[in-house]
Design a protein around this motif. Structure first.
Motif, PDB file in Angstrom:
ATOM      1  N   UNK A 146      12.861  35.470  43.597  1.00  0.00           N
ATOM      2  CA  UNK A 146      12.717  35.714  45.031  1.00  0.00           C
ATOM      3  C   UNK A 146      11.257  35.630  45.446  1.00  0.00           C
ATOM      4  N   UNK A 147      11.054  35.473  46.737  1.00  0.00           N
ATOM      5  CA  UNK A 147       9.699  35.560  47.281  1.00  0.00           C
ATOM      6  C   UNK A 147       9.511  36.875  48.034  1.00  0.00           C
ATOM      7  N   UNK A 148      10.497  37.796  47.887  1.00  0.00           N
ATOM      8  CA  UNK A 148      10.394  39.113  48.515  1.00  0.00           C
ATOM      9  C   UNK A 148       9.198  39.856  47.932  1.00  0.00           C
ATOM     10  N   UNK A 149       8.538  40.606  48.777  1.00  0.00           N
ATOM     11  CA  UNK A 149       7.440  41.435  48.310  1.00  0.00           C
ATOM     12  C   UNK A 149       8.011  42.744  47.778  1.00  0.00           C
ATOM     13  N   UNK A 150       7.622  43.156  46.577  1.00  0.00           N
ATOM     14  CA  UNK A 150       8.112  44.443  46.076  1.00  0.00           C
ATOM     15  C   UNK A 150       7.583  45.588  46.933  1.00  0.00           C
ATOM     16  N   UNK A 185      16.479  51.046  56.804  1.00  0.00           N
ATOM     17  CA  UNK A 185      16.992  49.681  56.927  1.00  0.00           C
ATOM     18  C   UNK A 185      15.987  48.661  56.387  1.00  0.00           C
ATOM     19  N   UNK A 186      14.704  48.975  56.466  1.00  0.00           N
ATOM     20  CA  UNK A 186      13.684  48.048  55.977  1.00  0.00           C
ATOM     21  C   UNK A 186      13.657  48.006  54.446  1.00  0.00           C
ATOM     22  N   UNK A 187      14.415  48.872  53.794  1.00  0.00           N
ATOM     23  CA  UNK A 187      14.448  48.946  52.336  1.00  0.00           C
ATOM     24  C   UNK A 187      15.638  48.204  51.728  1.00  0.00           C
ATOM     25  N   UNK A 188      16.493  47.625  52.549  1.00  0.00           N
ATOM     26  CA  UNK A 188      17.746  47.047  52.048  1.00  0.00           C
ATOM     27  C   UNK A 188      17.542  45.923  51.042  1.00  0.00           C
ATOM     28  N   UNK A 189      16.435  45.199  51.127  1.00  0.00           N
ATOM     29  CA  UNK A 189      16.221  44.083  50.193  1.00  0.00           C
ATOM     30  C   UNK A 189      15.663  44.546  48.847  1.00  0.00           C
ATOM     31  N   UNK A 190      15.328  45.814  48.734  1.00  0.00           N
ATOM     32  CA  UNK A 190      14.743  46.327  47.499  1.00  0.00           C
ATOM     33  C   UNK A 190      15.834  46.655  46.481  1.00  0.00           C
ATOM     34  N   UNK A 191      15.561  46.434  45.188  1.00  0.00           N
ATOM     35  CA  UNK A 191      16.579  46.725  44.163  1.00  0.00           C
ATOM     36  C   UNK A 191      16.839  48.222  44.027  1.00  0.00           C
ATOM     37  N   UNK A 192      18.097  48.564  43.776  1.00  0.00           N
ATOM     38  CA  UNK A 192      18.486  49.951  43.587  1.00  0.00           C
ATOM     39  C   UNK A 192      18.183  50.343  42.151  1.00  0.00           C
ATOM     40  N   UNK A 193      16.954  50.787  41.920  1.00  0.00           N
ATOM     41  CA  UNK A 193      16.493  51.051  40.560  1.00  0.00           C
ATOM     42  C   UNK A 193      16.554  52.529  40.180  1.00  0.00           C
ATOM     43  N   UNK A 194      16.964  53.387  41.112  1.00  0.00           N
ATOM     44  CA  UNK A 194      17.063  54.822  40.826  1.00  0.00           C
ATOM     45  C   UNK A 194      18.524  55.261  40.894  1.00  0.00           C
ATOM     46  N   UNK A 195      18.833  56.318  40.185  1.00  0.00           N
ATOM     47  CA  UNK A 195      20.152  56.934  40.253  1.00  0.00           C
ATOM     48  C   UNK A 195      19.925  58.363  40.748  1.00  0.00           C
ATOM     49  N   UNK A 252       5.751  30.267  43.506  1.00  0.00           N
ATOM     50  CA  UNK A 252       5.839  31.229  44.594  1.00  0.00           C
ATOM     51  C   UNK A 252       6.974  32.226  44.462  1.00  0.00           C
ATOM     52  N   UNK A 253       7.811  32.059  43.445  1.00  0.00           N
ATOM     53  CA  UNK A 253       8.909  32.998  43.238  1.00  0.00           C
ATOM     54  C   UNK A 253       8.632  33.856  42.015  1.00  0.00           C
ATOM     55  N   UNK A 254       9.193  35.054  42.008  1.00  0.00           N
ATOM     56  CA  UNK A 254       9.038  35.957  40.869  1.00  0.00           C
ATOM     57  C   UNK A 254      10.358  36.678  40.636  1.00  0.00           C
TER      58      UNK A 254
END
Length: 106
Positions: free
Chosen positions: A44-48, A72-82, A16-18
């Motif tokens: 994590x089990x967070x949805x991308x 605020x709903x995006x805080x769990x997402x990885x900071x993949x952009x610069x 269940x984790x990825x």
């Protein structure tokens, strides 16, 4: 042990984790991983973040109407952009979710 040119993908042992962020990493000529392994790599089990296909970037469907998502709903997402912040002339790390939410809100 890996050789130059070898590639690896990562998995999580627990069901269940990825891995997030996900990706493929290659052992480069300089004996480092390309791209570099992210510091926030985790299981994590967070949805991308996946944009709603019925709405524009940075929007979600709510009561059959497209509305801007809250940053605020995006805080769990990885900071993949610069992102280059033109007003102050610095680059800022940001997730794709936050980028689209910011553009939606103007």
């Amino acid at each position: 042990e890996y050789k130059v040119g070898d590639s690896v993908g990562l998995n999580c042992e627990e069901a269940g984790l990825r891995p997030l962020p996900s990706g493929l990493y290659k052992c480069g000529d300089s004996l480092t991983w390309e791209p570099p392994l992210p510091a926030d790599l985790r299981c994590t089990d967070e949805e991308p973040f996946v944009p709603d296909s019925q709405c524009g970037p940075g929007e979600k469907l709510q009561d059959s109407k497209c509305v801007c998502i809250q940053r605020e709903s995006c805080l769990s997402q990885p900071e993949s952009l610069c992102i280059l912040h033109l007003d102050v002339g610095v680059t800022v790390p940001m997730s794709l979710c936050s980028f689209h939410a910011g553009r939606c809100h103007g």
